[in-house]
Design an enzyme around this catalytic site. Structure first.
Site, PDB file in Angstrom:
ATOM      1  CG  ASP A  12       4.093   1.138  -3.841  1.00 24.26           C
ATOM      2  OD1 ASP A  12       4.261   0.929  -2.628  1.00 24.26           O
ATOM      3  OD2 ASP A  12       4.964   0.880  -4.692  1.00 24.26           O
ATOM      4  N   GLY A  13       3.830   3.812  -2.052  1.00 27.46           N
ATOM      5  CA  GLY A  13       4.710   4.964  -1.825  1.00 27.46           C
ATOM      6  C   GLY A  13       4.583   5.611  -0.455  1.00 27.46           C
ATOM      7  NE  ARG A  25       8.471   1.198   5.424  1.00 31.47           N
ATOM      8  CZ  ARG A  25       8.255   1.189   4.109  1.00 31.47           C
ATOM      9  NH1 ARG A  25       9.109   1.796   3.310  1.00 31.47           N
ATOM     10  NH2 ARG A  25       7.226   0.556   3.594  1.00 31.47           N
ATOM     11  CG  HIS A  29       1.973   3.005   6.355  1.00 28.01           C
ATOM     12  ND1 HIS A  29       1.915   2.619   5.038  1.00 28.01           N
ATOM     13  CD2 HIS A  29       3.034   2.346   6.895  1.00 28.01           C
ATOM     14  CE1 HIS A  29       2.889   1.745   4.800  1.00 28.01           C
ATOM     15  NE2 HIS A  29       3.588   1.574   5.899  1.00 28.01           N
ATOM     16  CB  SER A  57       0.354  -7.808  -0.838  1.00 36.14           C
ATOM     17  OG  SER A  57       1.681  -7.837  -0.341  1.00 36.14           O
ATOM     18  CD  GLU A  59       2.951 -11.736  -2.256  1.00 35.86           C
ATOM     19  OE1 GLU A  59       2.114 -10.810  -2.326  1.00 35.86           O
ATOM     20  OE2 GLU A  59       2.684 -12.907  -2.599  1.00 35.86           O
ATOM     21  NE  ARG A  63       5.668  -3.700   3.191  1.00 35.79           N
ATOM     22  CZ  ARG A  63       5.368  -2.559   2.602  1.00 35.79           C
ATOM     23  NH1 ARG A  63       5.051  -1.508   3.334  1.00 35.79           N
ATOM     24  NH2 ARG A  63       5.378  -2.470   1.292  1.00 35.79           N
ATOM     25  CG  LEU A 123     -17.748   3.553  -3.648  1.00 34.84           C
ATOM     26  CD1 LEU A 123     -17.423   3.535  -5.139  1.00 34.84           C
ATOM     27  CD2 LEU A 123     -16.797   4.488  -2.920  1.00 34.84           C
ATOM     28  NE  ARG A 173       3.182  -0.372  -7.603  1.00 33.51           N
ATOM     29  CZ  ARG A 173       3.512  -1.550  -7.093  1.00 33.51           C
ATOM     30  NH1 ARG A 173       3.116  -2.648  -7.690  1.00 33.51           N
ATOM     31  NH2 ARG A 173       4.237  -1.636  -6.001  1.00 33.51           N
ATOM     32  CB  SER A 181       2.957  -5.890  -6.156  1.00 31.44           C
ATOM     33  OG  SER A 181       4.032  -5.055  -6.552  1.00 31.44           O
ATOM     34  CD  GLU A 192      -7.551   0.743 -21.523  1.00 31.20           C
ATOM     35  OE1 GLU A 192      -6.389   1.119 -21.767  1.00 31.20           O
ATOM     36  OE2 GLU A 192      -8.203  -0.006 -22.291  1.00 31.20           O
TER      37      GLU A 192
END
Ligand code: IPE
Ligand code: IPE
Ligand code: MG
Length: 225
Positions: A12-13, A25, A29, A57, A59, A63, A123, A173, A181, A192
């Site tokens: 986030d951010g 913005r 990204h 997400s 949600e 946007r 991975l 986060r 969220s 954790e």
């Protein structure tokens, strides 16, 4: 020392970073992608088996269309340009979320890149895209009912997007916000959690290493003493 098998990240951010640096913005990204590469490389070095990145997400459809398109384009470019790098690094790509509802070009690229990396044993990179945890849980329970089997821990897990993936050991986060969220609500029961003040494009190798170090020393009780 706690082993680290699975790290999940709410990246986030980006938007705030982009506004601060370029008054856009979307610039944030783009910058966030560099952090993604740093964290992937370090996860490989640290022998982490699963890295889950919250990318879009359910949600986030709220946007502006122009930002959504930019995000999807960015991901398309990443998948087409980096696929050889991912294969070389033995990374297995797995998308979690309602992939069917995404634009067809992106959907096609997702299927192709999953197929190309399917046999890789390094991975496992889980990309949460159009992902919403409440929908995921509801869907699992619906499938359980349809099959007329017991509603229990094992069966709920079996029908989540994350089936066969152990629950995250660590959730990070970034972005100075302390909420989930709608991310992995079920899977995070004993994870954790590390909330980072830094915005995602500013989060660096050292920040990541510090979290791993801190995590390794935590006494995890899982309800015991
Ligand atoms: C990135 O951060 C997360 C995505 C949805 C891609 P944001 O775009 O939410 O950035 P902020 O929180 O607005 O700064
Ligand atoms: C969470 O960030 C989603 C992703 C990182 C992809 P948001 O920026 O969408 O979260 P809220 O809306 O601030 O809670
Ligand atoms: Mg945000």
């Amino acid at each position: 020392m706690n082993p680290v098998k699975h790290v999940a990240i709410i990246m986030d951010g980006n938007g705030r970073w982009g506004i601060r640096h370029n008054n856009s913005r979307n610039a944030g990204h783009r910058a966030g992608l560099n952090t993604v590469e740093t964290i992937i490389n370090e996860s490989i070095k640290e022998n982490i088996k699963y890295l889950s990145l919250f990318t879009f997400s359910t949600e986030n459809w709220k946007r502006p269309k122009i930002e959504i398109n930019f995000l999807f384009n960015l991901l398309e470019n990443f998948l087409s340009k980096k696929i050889n790098y991912l294969v070389k690094k033995k990374i297995k790509l797995k998308f979690i979320g309602a992939i069917n509802k995404l634009p067809s070009k992106l959907k096609k690229l997702i299927k192709e890149s999953e197929a190309k990396t399917l046999k890789n044993l390094g991975l496992q990179l889980n990309i949460a895209l159009n992902y919403g945890s409440k929908d995921e849980i509801i869907n699992s329970i619906k499938l359980i009912n349809k099959k007329n089997i017991m509603v229990n821990n094992k069966n709920i897990n079996k029908y989540l997007f994350t089936k066969d993936i152990p629950d995250p050991d660590i959730l990070i986060r970034t972005g100075n916000t302390q909420r989930l969220s709608n991310f992995m609500l079920w899977q995070l029961a004993y994870t954790e959690i590390f909330f980072e003040k830094k915005l995602w494009p500013d989060f660096n190798l050292n920040d990541f290493k510090k979290i791993l170090k801190k995590f390794r020393k935590i006494k995890r009780n899982f309800g015991s003493i």
